[in-house]
Design a protein around this motif. Structure first.
Motif, mmCIF file in Angstrom:
data_model
loop_
_atom_site.group_PDB
_atom_site.id
_atom_site.type_symbol
_atom_site.label_atom_id
_atom_site.label_comp_id
_atom_site.label_asym_id
_atom_site.label_seq_id
_atom_site.Cartn_x
_atom_site.Cartn_y
_atom_site.Cartn_z
ATOM 1 N N GLY A 78 30.437 38.222 43.588
ATOM 2 C CA GLY A 78 30.370 37.754 42.045
ATOM 3 C C GLY A 78 29.496 37.449 41.713
ATOM 4 O O GLY A 78 28.578 35.788 40.847
ATOM 5 N N CYS A 79 27.945 37.753 41.875
ATOM 6 C CA CYS A 79 26.327 37.469 41.090
ATOM 7 C C CYS A 79 26.470 38.363 39.474
ATOM 8 O O CYS A 79 25.625 37.432 38.906
ATOM 9 C CB CYS A 79 25.581 37.873 42.497
ATOM 10 N N GLY A 80 27.360 40.031 39.270
ATOM 11 C CA GLY A 80 27.163 40.001 38.372
ATOM 12 C C GLY A 80 25.850 41.105 37.758
ATOM 13 O O GLY A 80 25.718 41.512 37.266
ATOM 14 N N LEU A 81 25.603 41.212 39.373
ATOM 15 C CA LEU A 81 24.464 43.091 38.674
ATOM 16 C C LEU A 81 24.950 44.015 38.507
ATOM 17 O O LEU A 81 24.546 44.365 37.489
ATOM 18 C CB LEU A 81 23.491 42.534 40.005
ATOM 19 N N ASN A 105 26.859 44.237 36.308
ATOM 20 C CA ASN A 105 28.005 44.191 34.479
ATOM 21 C C ASN A 105 26.793 43.941 34.105
ATOM 22 O O ASN A 105 26.979 44.819 32.651
ATOM 23 C CB ASN A 105 28.206 42.600 34.627
ATOM 24 N N LEU A 142 32.258 41.171 35.235
ATOM 25 C CA LEU A 142 32.203 39.941 35.952
ATOM 26 C C LEU A 142 33.383 38.780 35.171
ATOM 27 O O LEU A 142 32.628 38.251 34.630
ATOM 28 C CB LEU A 142 30.541 38.953 36.271
#
Ligand SMILES: Cc1cc2nc3c(=O)[nH]c(=O)nc-3n(C[C@H](O)[C@H](O)[C@H](O)COP(=O)(O)OP(=O)(O)OC[C@H]3O[C@@H](n4cnc5c(N)ncnc54)[C@H](O)[C@@H]3O)c2cc1C
Ligand code: SF4
Ligand code: SF4
Lengths: 557, 133
Positions: free
Chosen positions: A523-526, A528, A538
């Motif tokens: 769930g880091c969103g990298l 995205n 994310l």
């Protein structure tokens, strides 16, 4: 969409520096705002009831709570929204206390900031989606790192409550520092006896697994299912645990970094810990002159130890008393900054030892000069403002507590944080003093700052109770903030796959697009931020949510 | 595009939920003061920050943008902040060509560094206020 805004006064905490009526007036007229309510304490029962009834009455689709920061009361507010029949991920918390009313003094400026922050909450939450939290089973087991008095206390509580306990101690024996104490104040027992009693008790519980001479070498997973690898001479053992208590204690301050004290150079300078270990072998007799120095390694900015270690004043008094009890005609003088004999009975103990003839001098000691005959203390009497030199046969340094040696290593493995003094950081100093920022990972004892035994035992037990509360439920919800792919937009360039540290993105050779393995996604969103086609997003932090938050903050009020 | 107020800069900060956002919460609890113009957007990790967000914020009138993440080596997501560091460096390089690189800052603030958080944002604010004159 029908939006409800709930503004909390937090007593005077918000109300005194934010114009609540002004906020209400601003938002009341806006489109889609079904209700704007305020209340002295939104977290109180009537406050909660107000939110719940408004959701039902107005059929709200979004709930904006403008109050304290979301680290506080989030579960309670989520449950409340869920109970009212709304998906809890359609709740938006806006921090107008920690990020507004407490950081500025000007009411007008704060109010206009609060308007922007609340507006950012409204705009961005418009793009929220109802999300489902995945329910996972929680293992009723716990890893306790450190077998000192705090870790042992936690282990005993959890085991008796039926939790499988893995207690990992790096040394050969359990007990930590307490094992080395000859005379534990105020109970006046040998530390070793206390530890042996506790060890016996742990051994009678068949759900406690004690690993001595062992250490944690790897750690992963999430609450309910953390995976830990313990290593010792027998090899590696992998255990799955629901939660963790970190209780790796403190390191005794090493006075050799202050060369003016001659510690480690002259054998006549020892620490209180060494005094505990070998008080009967020391060359003291009737007529001996002994100096005791308080605050060594505490309240000392220069060496990066600005805090009070809480135990050293009592230790200093205890040392003086031990000498006076054995050698009535010895001369014992304690040099202090302030006497902080804070625990219950400490003040009386201080008075009693003074009556026994222990002398207390308020002083700054600048150096110890070793001479043939004795040790000369040079310093200044801070009450009289007079410099002095006095000769002694022995100097005992009342040392403080430094952070545990393995602080960095354990913080790195568990991904938890250290505070400015390099002890472990609690989630909130007053409201969540046992928790770390990670669910199911708690801290206990002196690894989170100086404590005496009573405090360490209490801290250990309290962390155990908190962890038990989480484990006993048997299930947990995992945050649904994972990445997902829009198959129509994905070009199959695989840039996200390369970026993803968790290796959660898999390429589908047949369809020539990627998909996300939810269980592996952190769930880091990298991804995205990496995808050139805006095909991967994310949940909870997708582009439209952040874009509109930016717009709300920059738009003129 | 919104008109930036000439007197008081508006700064948007993207703050990592595991470190700098926590530091900002602690700064608030400790009643530390910093300019009202500083406003935060919480992101799970600094690596979530798409350079497009930064450009958008500046285009829409923000006077400055910062990204705040965990110290190198401390990333909760193992190495998200290394990606952030590279992305911001490249973006800053591009901004330099337009002489707007002063409007973007990247800093590392751990969860316990409330004082550092306040110092960093205040310094950026004052610097931008100075150059706006
Ligand atoms: C000189 C002196 C005298 C004192 N006298 C008193 C007194 O009279 N009364 C009183 O109430 N208090 C006294 N104290 C305080 C008391 O020692 C502490 O309160 C107590 O030891 C704290 O227990 P703890 O479990 O937090 O830490 P510790 O006792 O430090 O135990 C921590 C344990 O964790 C282990 N560990 C460390 N790192 C790891 C790792 N990476 N993995 C696994 N295990 C690890 C250590 O080996 C140790 O066994 C005194 C302290 C000193 C220094
Ligand atoms: S980066 Fe975007 S387009 Fe490329 S594979 Fe990943 S999701 Fe598909
Ligand atoms: S959010 Fe992070 S962990 Fe999840 S798929 Fe994207 S890059 Fe990987």
């Amino acid at each position: 969409m029908r939006i409800g805004i709930f503004i909390c006064h937090c007593g005077h905490n918000i109300k005194s520096t934010v114009d609540i009526e002004g906020l209400k007036g601003y938002f009341k007229g806006l489109n889609n705002i079904a209700c704007v309510e305020d209340y002295p304490f939104m977290c109180s029962e009537p406050g909660q009831a107000l939110i719940k009834s408004s959701i039902e009455r107005f059929g709200l689709g979004r709930v904006i709570i403008a109050a304290c920061t979301k680290a506080l009361h989030q579960d309670m507010f989520k449950n409340l929204v869920r109970d009212a029949g709304l998906n809890p991920f359609l709740l938006r918390r806006v921090s107008i206390r920690e990020h507004c009313s407490w950081t500025g003094e000007d009411i007008e400026k704060n109010t206009s900031k609060a308007i922007r922050l609340i507006r950012a909450g409204i705009y961005s939450s418009a793009h929220y989606e109802p999300l489902e939290e995945k329910q996972v089973e929680v293992n009723k087991s716990a890893l306790i790192l450190g077998g000192g008095i705090s870790g042992m206390s936690a282990a005993a509580f959890l085991a008796r409550a039926g939790i499988e306990v893995y207690l990992v101690e790096k040394e050969k024996e359990l007990g930590g520092h307490v094992r080395h104490l000859e005379d534990v104040w105020p109970v006046r027992e040998r530390g070793k006896d206390i530890i042996e009693r506790m060890t016996e008790e742990l051994k009678t519980l068949n759900n406690v697994h004690i690993f001595t001479s062992s250490r944690l070498v790897s750690f992963g997973g999430s609450f309910g299912n953390y995976e830990a690898v313990i290593e010792n001479s027998g090899g590696e053992i992998k255990v799955i645990v629901g939660g963790v208590i970190v209780a790796i204690g403190f390191t005794a301050f090493d006075p050799s970094i202050k060369p003016e004290l001659q510690y480690g150079i002259d054998k006549r300078v020892i620490t209180t810990l060494e005094f505990e270990e070998k008080m009967h072998e020391l060359p003291i007799k009737e007529g001996s002159r002994v100096a005791i120095l308080h605050c060594i390694g505490s309240r000392d900015e220069i060496i990066g130890r600005p805090y009070c270690s809480r135990i050293c004043c009592i230790n200093a008094i205890k040392t003086g008393e031990a000498i006076k009890n054995r050698f009535k005609d010895s001369y014992v003088e304690s040099f202090y900054m302030d006497v902080r004999s804070h625990p219950r009975g400490g003040e009386e103990f201080y008075e009693d030892t003074q009556e026994k003839g222990l002398l207390f001098t308020r002083a700054n000691i600048s150096e110890i000069i070793p001479e043939q005959g004795g040790l000369v203390l040079r310093g200044e009497d801070t009450l009289l403002g007079m410099p002095f030199e006095r000769e002694f046969d022995l100097v005992v340094l009342s040392i403080g507590m430094s952070p545990p040696k393995d602080n960095q290593e354990i913080a790195g493995l568990l991904k938890i944080t250290l505070d400015k003094d390099r002890f472990f950081l609690e989630a909130h100093p007053k409201l969540r003093p046992y928790d770390t920022a990670l669910k199911g990972i708690f801290i206990a004892g002196t690894c989170s700052g100086p404590k005496d035994m009573e405090e360490s035992i209490n801290h250990g037990r309290a962390s155990a109770v908190k962890l038990y509360g989480l484990l006993n439920l048997g299930y947990a919800f995992i945050e649904p903030f994972v990445a997902y792919v829009d198959p129509k937009r994905c070009s199959g360039c695989r840039m996200c796959e390369q970026a993803c540290v968790a290796k959660a993105i898999k390429f589908d050779e047949g369809l020539h697009i990627v998909r996300v393995e939810e269980a592996a996604c952190m769930g880091c969103g990298l991804c995205n931020a990496t995808c050139p086609s805006s095909a991967i997003a994310l949940k909870g932090y997708k582009d439209t949510i952040i874009d509109d938050e930016i717009s709300a903050l920059t738009e003129a009020v | 595009m919104a008109e930036g107020n000439k007197e008081t800069p508006e700064i948007i900060g993207f703050a990592c939920s595991f470190c700098s956002f926590k530091a900002s919460e602690m700064a608030g609890s400790l009643r530390m003061k910093y300019p009202e113009g500083v406003k935060l957007i919480e992101v799970p990790c600094s690596s979530r920050v798409d350079p497009a967000f930064i450009i958008k914020a500046l285009m829409e009138g923000a006077d400055g943008v910062f990204v705040a993440g965990c110290h190198p080596g401390d990333c909760h997501f193992i190495k998200g902040n290394y990606y952030t560091r590279r992305k911001i460096a490249a973006l800053k390089e591009m901004f330099r060509a337009f002489s707007i690189d002063e409007k973007l800052r990247l800093f590392w603030v751990s969860a316990s560094e409330a004082r550092r958080f306040v110092d960093k944002v205040t310094d950026m604010y004052n610097n931008i206020k100075e150059t706006k004159r």
